[in-house]
Enzyme design. Structure first.
Site, short mmCIF file in Angstrom:
data_model
loop_
_atom_site.label_atom_id
_atom_site.label_comp_id
_atom_site.label_asym_id
_atom_site.label_seq_id
_atom_site.Cartn_x
_atom_site.Cartn_y
_atom_site.Cartn_z
N MET A 119 0.80 -1.22 0.00
CA MET A 119 0.00 0.00 0.00
C MET A 119 0.84 1.28 0.00
SD MET A 119 -2.91 -1.20 -0.31
CE MET A 119 -3.62 -2.81 -0.15
N CYS A 120 2.16 1.16 -0.16
CA CYS A 120 3.01 2.35 -0.22
C CYS A 120 2.90 3.02 -1.58
CB CYS A 120 4.47 1.97 0.02
SG CYS A 120 4.89 1.80 1.73
N HIS A 121 2.87 4.33 -1.55
CA HIS A 121 2.84 5.10 -2.80
C HIS A 121 4.26 5.22 -3.35
CE1 HIS A 121 -0.85 6.43 -0.78
NE2 HIS A 121 -1.30 6.71 -1.98
N MET A 132 8.10 4.52 5.76
CA MET A 132 8.30 3.15 5.30
C MET A 132 9.61 3.02 4.51
SD MET A 132 5.96 1.57 6.76
CE MET A 132 6.50 0.00 6.13
N GLU A 133 9.97 4.06 3.78
CA GLU A 133 11.23 4.03 3.03
C GLU A 133 12.43 3.99 3.98
OE1 GLU A 133 8.08 5.17 0.28
OE2 GLU A 133 8.53 5.78 2.32
N ASP A 174 23.88 -11.23 5.58
CA ASP A 174 24.25 -12.04 4.41
C ASP A 174 25.76 -12.08 4.21
OD1 ASP A 174 23.78 -13.51 1.91
OD2 ASP A 174 24.48 -11.65 0.97
#
Length: 161
Positions: free
Chosen positions: A76-78, A113-114, A128
């Site tokens: 749902m992120c733009h 969110m970014e 990793d």
């Protein structure tokens, strides 16, 4: 608490919120996380002695790339035109690497969110690159430290009303 949920349509199905009527503002978000590891692993990272290469340089690029790709990971992120992404690293001198991301835009929706995606991808990259020597590493907590801009105003972690 009788607020309408903004991410659901009339059929109660998920939707991407319409932000077309929101005012453009300068927006910034800072997120943080940590990677706990064996002291020997931290020492090898700091000395550039990890077989896969410069761990922090690769993690930095991974964080930047992840921030730019956040809408591909979070449904749902733009998609946003990001104007700045910066990651920084520090440690406790022993066994914990701290990662901080600052993400900026000038737009109609925030970049929390970014920033969270950036630190998460950077931490996963550290894992990793070092897992062959330390599978006991752990990541977290991961959290939003602060945000500025937008209708809801500024936020600093720990300063809740």
């Amino acid at each position: 608490m009788n607020q309408r949920l903004t991410h659901f349509n009339e059929q109660q199905r998920a939707k991407m919120v319409d932000v077309s009527n929101k005012e453009e503002t300068k927006r910034t978000a800072v997120a943080k996380t940590a990677v706990m590891m064996k002291p020997e692993t931290m020492q090898r990272i700091k000395e550039g002695q990890v077989g896969k290469g410069d761990v922090l340089a690769v993690a930095q690029v991974a964080g930047i790339m992840a921030a730019k790709k956040t809408p591909e990971w979070i449904p749902m992120c733009h998609p946003l035109q990001l104007t700045g992404i910066d990651l920084s690293f520090s440690d406790n001198g022993h066994d914990t690497l701290y990662i901080e991301a600052t993400v900026k835009t000038f737009g109609v929706t925030g970049v929390e969110m970014e920033a969270l995606t950036a630190v998460s991808a950077a931490a996963l990259t550290v894992y990793d690159m070092c897992k062959a020597m330390d599978r006991d590493m752990s990541i977290g907590p991961t959290y939003l430290q602060s945000k500025q801009g937008g209708k809801s105003g500024d936020y600093i972690r720990g300063n809740s009303r």
